[in-house]
Design an enzyme around this catalytic site. Structure first.
Site, PDB file in Angstrom:
ATOM      1  N   HIS A  17       0.819  -1.238   0.044  1.00 52.42           N
ATOM      2  CA  HIS A  17       0.130  -0.042   0.046  1.00 52.42           C
ATOM      3  C   HIS A  17       0.895   0.993  -0.080  1.00 52.42           C
ATOM      4  CE1 HIS A  17      -4.132   1.520   0.985  1.00 52.42           C
ATOM      5  NE2 HIS A  17      -3.426   2.695   0.791  1.00 52.42           N
ATOM      6  N   HIS A  19       1.024   4.917  -2.504  1.00 55.02           N
ATOM      7  CA  HIS A  19       0.602   5.644  -3.544  1.00 55.02           C
ATOM      8  C   HIS A  19       1.759   6.309  -4.306  1.00 55.02           C
ATOM      9  CE1 HIS A  19      -3.755   5.214  -2.890  1.00 55.02           C
ATOM     10  NE2 HIS A  19      -3.215   5.250  -1.465  1.00 55.02           N
ATOM     11  N   HIS A 201      -9.841   0.566  -1.858  1.00 57.95           N
ATOM     12  CA  HIS A 201      -9.988   1.122  -0.271  1.00 57.95           C
ATOM     13  C   HIS A 201     -11.199   1.020   0.115  1.00 57.95           C
ATOM     14  CE1 HIS A 201      -6.146   3.129  -1.600  1.00 57.95           C
ATOM     15  NE2 HIS A 201      -6.039   3.987  -0.744  1.00 57.95           N
ATOM     16  N   GLU A 204     -11.542   2.777   6.234  1.00 56.67           N
ATOM     17  CA  GLU A 204     -10.825   3.765   7.044  1.00 56.67           C
ATOM     18  C   GLU A 204     -11.541   4.872   7.601  1.00 56.67           C
ATOM     19  OE1 GLU A 204      -6.601   5.931   7.171  1.00 56.67           O
ATOM     20  OE2 GLU A 204      -7.566   5.907   5.362  1.00 56.67           O
ATOM     21  N   ASP A 282       1.198   3.974   2.911  1.00 56.55           N
ATOM     22  CA  ASP A 282       0.270   4.763   2.052  1.00 56.55           C
ATOM     23  C   ASP A 282       0.884   6.030   1.527  1.00 56.55           C
ATOM     24  OD1 ASP A 282      -2.360   5.437   1.575  1.00 56.55           O
ATOM     25  OD2 ASP A 282      -2.961   6.054   3.613  1.00 56.55           O
ATOM     26  N   ASP A 283       1.185   7.320   2.041  1.00 52.79           N
ATOM     27  CA  ASP A 283       1.517   8.593   1.450  1.00 52.79           C
ATOM     28  C   ASP A 283       2.623   8.940   2.328  1.00 52.79           C
ATOM     29  OD1 ASP A 283      -0.184   8.964  -0.883  1.00 52.79           O
ATOM     30  OD2 ASP A 283      -1.751   8.741   0.589  1.00 52.79           O
TER      31      ASP A 283
END
Length: 345
Positions: A17, A19, A201, A204, A282-283
């Site tokens: 995961h 991005h 996704h 969350e 994630d980011d």
């Protein structure tokens, strides 16, 4: 008494995961912004990492605005190749041996000759980065749930054309509170027929009901996040029974206000229930936290032993789209890590 621990940097793991723009190094963001004349707000320059929240629409809008600004510094093919190469270098330095990076080509197509040309560029960059760094790299093409579902079908067809050339999955990203998830079912059917793994996704910013929708309508095999499945014991049992991988990103959960602290992230409860977990960053560009930090928090915040973090790493490999021979080798390398002498502590 100090407990001796093994080095988590040396623990082989898969990263499922991450991005595309969000993988960028902060230093690279600043350098490219200066080179291309992009004005960055203080939150992406001096005050980095930014203070974020997605508890309401305004908070998510700010997060998305910062992400879009970061994406705007990617102006040339060399910029894209640099991003992919640095993402691979950073992952490799933290023990990641298999990386699946997620990208929505429609966000870049206008500047790079269309979504097909951009996909070609990303895949070529991934092949080159994999050769340089020695880790496996694959791509998950993700549709944007704030765009029309017909756009998602176009991306699903595109992704399917590359199913044997480095694209391994199809996702659905952006604010999961927007759009109608069921409307994207057709796109996921197209991707499934193309042999791609379904990784939307869910779970969350929205709770168990949306996870159930992702399972029922999109036939999700992996869930981007999925942590809030813990709120519904029956659904959690279903996720465990169906071997659905939860791409848990603790730093993201806290930064976006889903949980107040890392200790509130229900990692232990999910593992104890038997869920397959793949920790993800994630980011990192916006959350200031990379893959290794997620494993460190499992150890220091949730009290995971070396055997338990090794099990997390195994889960990430089992949830990946890596070839069987790669998975076998990584499991053997984890065994070797467990046989090594603990030295850190």
């Amino acid at each position: 008494m100090t407990v001796a621990l093994r080095d988590l940097r040396l623990l082989p793991k898969a990263h499922l995961h991450l991005h595309f723009t969000g993988s960028m190094r902060h230093s690279t963001l600043v350098e490219l912004a200066d080179r291309h004349g992009v004005r960055l707000p203080d939150a992406l320059r001096e005050d980095w990492p930014p203070q974020l929240s997605a508890a309401d629409e305004k908070g998510w809008f700010r997060f998305q605005r910062l992400y879009d600004l970061a994406r705007s510094v990617l102006r040339t093919e060399d910029d894209v190749r640099r991003l992919v190469n640095e993402a691979a270098e950073d992952d490799a330095a933290e023990g990641s041996r298999w990386l699946e990076i997620q990208v929505d080509p429609s966000g870049y197509g206008a500047l790079f000759g269309g979504i097909t040309a951009f996909t070609d560029l990303v895949l070529d960059a991934a092949r080159a980065a994999a050769e340089r760094t020695g880790i496996g790299i694959a791509v998950v093409i993700a549709a944007n749930r704030t765009r029309h579902p017909l756009d998602a079908r176009t991306l699903a067809r595109l992704a399917s054309q590359y199913a044997d050339r480095g694209v391994v999955g199809f996702g659905l990203s952006n604010d999961e509170r927007r759009g109608v998830t069921e409307d994207f079912a057709r796109a996921f059917q197209i991707a499934s027929r193309g042999g791609l793994l379904a990784a939307p996704h869910g779970g969350e910013l929205r709770g168990p009901d949306h996870i159930r929708t992702c399972l029922d309508s999109l036939h999700a095999q992996r869930l981007g996040h999925g942590v809030r499945v813990v709120e519904d014991p029956d659904l959690l049992r279903r996720v465990v029974e169906q071997d659905v991988t939860l791409e848990v990103c603790p730093a993201s959960n806290v930064s976006l206000g889903v949980y107040q602290s890392l200790s509130d992230v229900p990692l232990r409860a999910l593992v104890d229930a038997g869920a397959r977990i793949a920790l993800g960053a994630d980011d990192p560009l916006l959350f200031g936290s990379r893959l290794l930090d997620q494993y460190e928090s499992a150890r220091t915040v949730h009290g995971f032993s070396d055997a338990e973090v090794a099990a997390l790493a195994r889960s990430s490999i089992d949830g990946s789209a890596a070839p069987s021979d790669v998975r076998k080798q990584l499991h053997e390398d984890i065994d070797t890590w467990m046989r090594s002498t603990p030295t850190a502590g």
